[in-house]
Write a protein that holds these residues in place. Sequence first.
Motif, PDB file in Angstrom:
ATOM      1  N   THR C   3       0.866  -1.194   0.000  1.00  0.00           N
ATOM      2  CA  THR C   3       0.000   0.000   0.000  1.00  0.00           C
ATOM      3  C   THR C   3       0.891   1.229   0.000  1.00  0.00           C
ATOM      4  OG1 THR C   3      -0.698  -1.181   1.971  1.00  0.00           O
ATOM      5  CG2 THR C   3      -2.264   0.448   1.083  1.00  0.00           C
ATOM      6  N   ARG C   4       0.628   2.195  -0.878  1.00  0.00           N
ATOM      7  CA  ARG C   4       1.371   3.444  -0.882  1.00  0.00           C
ATOM      8  C   ARG C   4       1.145   4.161   0.437  1.00  0.00           C
ATOM      9  NH1 ARG C   4       4.417   1.846  -2.515  1.00  0.00           N
ATOM     10  NH2 ARG C   4       4.608   0.908  -4.544  1.00  0.00           N
ATOM     11  N   GLY C   5       2.117   4.894   0.878  1.00  0.00           N
ATOM     12  CA  GLY C   5       2.029   5.609   2.139  1.00  0.00           C
ATOM     13  C   GLY C   5       0.796   6.492   2.203  1.00  0.00           C
ATOM     14  N   TYR C   6       0.372   7.006   1.032  1.00  0.00           N
ATOM     15  CA  TYR C   6      -0.702   8.018   1.041  1.00  0.00           C
ATOM     16  C   TYR C   6      -2.074   7.403   0.750  1.00  0.00           C
ATOM     17  CZ  TYR C   6       0.287   7.650  -3.973  1.00  0.00           C
ATOM     18  OH  TYR C   6       0.513   7.178  -5.241  1.00  0.00           O
ATOM     19  N   GLN C  14      -6.408  14.176  -3.479  1.00  0.00           N
ATOM     20  CA  GLN C  14      -6.925  14.509  -4.815  1.00  0.00           C
ATOM     21  C   GLN C  14      -7.778  15.772  -4.777  1.00  0.00           C
ATOM     22  OE1 GLN C  14      -8.362  10.490  -5.777  1.00  0.00           O
ATOM     23  NE2 GLN C  14      -6.890  10.477  -7.466  1.00  0.00           N
ATOM     24  N   THR C  15      -8.495  15.962  -3.663  1.00  0.00           N
ATOM     25  CA  THR C  15      -9.290  17.198  -3.525  1.00  0.00           C
ATOM     26  C   THR C  15      -8.347  18.399  -3.549  1.00  0.00           C
ATOM     27  OG1 THR C  15     -10.764  15.923  -2.101  1.00  0.00           O
ATOM     28  CG2 THR C  15     -11.015  18.324  -2.047  1.00  0.00           C
ATOM     29  N   ARG C  16      -7.261  18.286  -2.803  1.00  0.00           N
ATOM     30  CA  ARG C  16      -6.291  19.407  -2.758  1.00  0.00           C
ATOM     31  C   ARG C  16      -5.689  19.649  -4.138  1.00  0.00           C
ATOM     32  NH1 ARG C  16      -2.910  18.243   2.664  1.00  0.00           N
ATOM     33  NH2 ARG C  16      -4.525  18.777   4.181  1.00  0.00           N
ATOM     34  N   LEU C  17      -5.339  18.583  -4.817  1.00  0.00           N
ATOM     35  CA  LEU C  17      -4.699  18.734  -6.136  1.00  0.00           C
ATOM     36  C   LEU C  17      -5.667  19.375  -7.138  1.00  0.00           C
ATOM     37  CD1 LEU C  17      -2.744  15.364  -6.224  1.00  0.00           C
ATOM     38  CD2 LEU C  17      -1.724  17.657  -6.292  1.00  0.00           C
TER      39      LEU C  17
ATOM     40  N   GLU D  28      -2.324  14.343 -10.303  1.00  0.00           N
ATOM     41  CA  GLU D  28      -3.624  13.747  -9.921  1.00  0.00           C
ATOM     42  C   GLU D  28      -3.708  12.310 -10.468  1.00  0.00           C
ATOM     43  OE1 GLU D  28      -7.058  16.331 -10.882  1.00  0.00           O
ATOM     44  OE2 GLU D  28      -5.645  18.007 -10.571  1.00  0.00           O
ATOM     45  N   ARG D  29      -3.277  12.132 -11.705  1.00  0.00           N
ATOM     46  CA  ARG D  29      -3.300  10.773 -12.304  1.00  0.00           C
ATOM     47  C   ARG D  29      -2.369   9.833 -11.544  1.00  0.00           C
ATOM     48  NH1 ARG D  29      -3.530  13.507 -17.047  1.00  0.00           N
ATOM     49  NH2 ARG D  29      -1.258  13.368 -17.368  1.00  0.00           N
ATOM     50  N   MET D  30      -1.171  10.328 -11.190  1.00  0.00           N
ATOM     51  CA  MET D  30      -0.198   9.476 -10.480  1.00  0.00           C
ATOM     52  C   MET D  30      -0.805   8.993  -9.159  1.00  0.00           C
ATOM     53  SD  MET D  30       3.369  11.600 -10.990  1.00  0.00           S
ATOM     54  CE  MET D  30       4.567  10.323 -10.561  1.00  0.00           C
ATOM     55  N   VAL D  31      -1.459   9.911  -8.454  1.00  0.00           N
ATOM     56  CA  VAL D  31      -2.070   9.541  -7.164  1.00  0.00           C
ATOM     57  C   VAL D  31      -3.198   8.540  -7.417  1.00  0.00           C
ATOM     58  CG1 VAL D  31      -3.500  10.411  -5.240  1.00  0.00           C
ATOM     59  CG2 VAL D  31      -1.428  11.664  -5.948  1.00  0.00           C
ATOM     60  N   GLU D  32      -3.972   8.797  -8.473  1.00  0.00           N
ATOM     61  CA  GLU D  32      -5.083   7.886  -8.821  1.00  0.00           C
ATOM     62  C   GLU D  32      -4.532   6.476  -9.076  1.00  0.00           C
ATOM     63  OE1 GLU D  32      -8.201   8.336  -8.497  1.00  0.00           O
ATOM     64  OE2 GLU D  32      -8.465   6.237  -9.167  1.00  0.00           O
ATOM     65  N   GLU D  33      -3.342   6.414  -9.706  1.00  0.00           N
ATOM     66  CA  GLU D  33      -2.746   5.105 -10.054  1.00  0.00           C
ATOM     67  C   GLU D  33      -1.859   4.565  -8.930  1.00  0.00           C
ATOM     68  OE1 GLU D  33      -0.607   6.331 -13.484  1.00  0.00           O
ATOM     69  OE2 GLU D  33      -2.421   6.822 -14.640  1.00  0.00           O
ATOM     70  N   VAL D  40       5.935  10.918  -7.046  1.00  0.00           N
ATOM     71  CA  VAL D  40       4.965  12.030  -7.005  1.00  0.00           C
ATOM     72  C   VAL D  40       5.663  13.283  -6.442  1.00  0.00           C
ATOM     73  CG1 VAL D  40       2.716  12.796  -6.150  1.00  0.00           C
ATOM     74  CG2 VAL D  40       3.088  10.363  -6.615  1.00  0.00           C
ATOM     75  N   LEU D  41       6.464  13.086  -5.402  1.00  0.00           N
ATOM     76  CA  LEU D  41       7.176  14.224  -4.786  1.00  0.00           C
ATOM     77  C   LEU D  41       8.136  14.874  -5.777  1.00  0.00           C
ATOM     78  CD1 LEU D  41       7.842  12.748  -1.247  1.00  0.00           C
ATOM     79  CD2 LEU D  41       6.630  14.886  -1.725  1.00  0.00           C
ATOM     80  N   THR D  42       8.763  14.056  -6.611  1.00  0.00           N
ATOM     81  CA  THR D  42       9.695  14.595  -7.616  1.00  0.00           C
ATOM     82  C   THR D  42       8.953  15.523  -8.582  1.00  0.00           C
ATOM     83  OG1 THR D  42      11.006  12.569  -7.422  1.00  0.00           O
ATOM     84  CG2 THR D  42      11.368  13.918  -9.391  1.00  0.00           C
ATOM     85  N   GLN D  43       7.730  15.128  -8.937  1.00  0.00           N
ATOM     86  CA  GLN D  43       6.915  15.969  -9.841  1.00  0.00           C
ATOM     87  C   GLN D  43       6.504  17.267  -9.151  1.00  0.00           C
ATOM     88  OE1 GLN D  43       6.398  15.679 -13.091  1.00  0.00           O
ATOM     89  NE2 GLN D  43       7.870  14.011 -12.793  1.00  0.00           N
TER      90      GLN D  43
END
Lengths: 94, 94, 94, 94
Positions: C3-6, C14-17, D28-33, D40-43
Motif C-alpha cells: 500500500t502506498r504511504g498516502y 486529490q481534492t487538494r490537487l 492527480e493521475r499518479m495519485v489515482e494510479e 509524485v514528490l519529484t513531480q
Amino acid sequence: MTTRGYTATKDQLQTRLRRIEGQVRGIERMVEEDRYCIDVLTQISAIQAALDKVALGLLDGHVRHCVTNAAQEGQSEEMSTELMAAVGRLMRRG
Amino acid sequence: MTTRGYTATKDQLQTRLRRIEGQVRGIERMVEEDRYCIDVLTQISAIQAALDKVALGLLDGHVRHCVTNAAQEGQSEEMSTELMAAVGRLMRRG
Amino acid sequence: MTTRGYTATKDQLQTRLRRIEGQVRGIERMVEEDRYCIDVLTQISAIQAALDKVALGLLDGHVRHCVTNAAQEGQSEEMSTELMAAVGRLMRRG
Amino acid sequence: MTTRGYTATKDQLQTRLRRIEGQVRGIERMVEEDRYCIDVLTQISAIQAALDKVALGLLDGHVRHCVTNAAQEGQSEEMSTELMAAVGRLMRRG
C-alpha cells in the motif's frame, strides 16, 4: 559616496548579525555536547529565519534608496537585473 | 547513551559550523565598511546554502540511525511526527 | 502490491490537487485580463503554500509506512537515501 | 490603462502556466494510479521550480516597469512596500 540603502539601520543590522553569530556558536556547542539531532535542527531553522529577516531588511533599503535613485537617474536597467538576481538567489537559498 | 545520528561526522559538522560563523562575522565587517547591499546579500545567500547543507547532513544521520532504530523497536510514530515537524520548519525556513 | 504511504488519505490528496489545478487556471485568467502583477504573485505564493502542504502530506505517509516498513525489514539504507534526496529537492524547490 | 509589467511576455507566461496546469493534472493521475510517493514528490518539486520561474518573470517585469515608473513619478514609497511584501511571501512560500 552614495549612502548605502541600509546605512540608516546599520546598528540594528549589526545587532542582528552578532546575535546570529552567537546562535551559530550555540549550535557548535550543541554538536560538541552530542545534543539530540532534532534540537540542533530547530536551532538551524531559527537562524535561517533570522538571516531571512536580515536579507529582507537589506533588500528593502536597497529598493527604497539605490533602486529608486537609479530609476530617477534613468539608470534602472542594470539595477533591476542585479536586484532580480539577488531575489532569485534568496528564493533558491544559495 | 544512544549515539547521535551525526556522531560519526561530528568533526566535519563542526568544521562547517565554524566556517559559517566566520562568514557571519565577514558580513558584520561588510556592513561596518558600508559595502554595497547586493554584495552583502550574495554572502547571506551563501550562508543559507551552507546552513542547508549542515541541516541535510544532520537530517540524514537522524534518518539512518534514530528513525531506523526506532522503527526496528516499534517506536516509529512519535519519531515520524518529530521528523516531519523538522522537515516542515526547514521548508518554511523557520 | 504494498500500500502506498498516502493510500489512506487519497481522497483528501486529490481534492487538494484539484483545488490547486483550479488556482493555476485562475492565474491564467488573471494574466489574460492583465491583472496587476502583485495580485498575480500573491496567488502564486498561495499555490506554493498549497503544494508544500501536499508534499508534506505525501512525505508524512511515506515516512510512516514505506520508510518504517523498510527499516523493520532491514532495508533502510536505500530508502533513507531516496527520502533525503526528496527532502533536498523540496528545500531547494526543484 | 498602464501596461502591466508582464504584458510584453504574456504569451510566454500563459504557455508556462498551461504547462504547470498539465503537470498538476499529471500528479492527480499518479495519485489515482497509486504511483510511488517519491515519484509524485519529484513531480511536485518540478512544479515548484516552474512556479518560481513564473514568479521571477512577473517580478522582473514589475520591477522594470511599475517600480521604475513609480520612482520616476516620485511615488516609490508604497510601491517599494508592496514589492517587498511580495518578495517576503515568495521567500516564505506562502
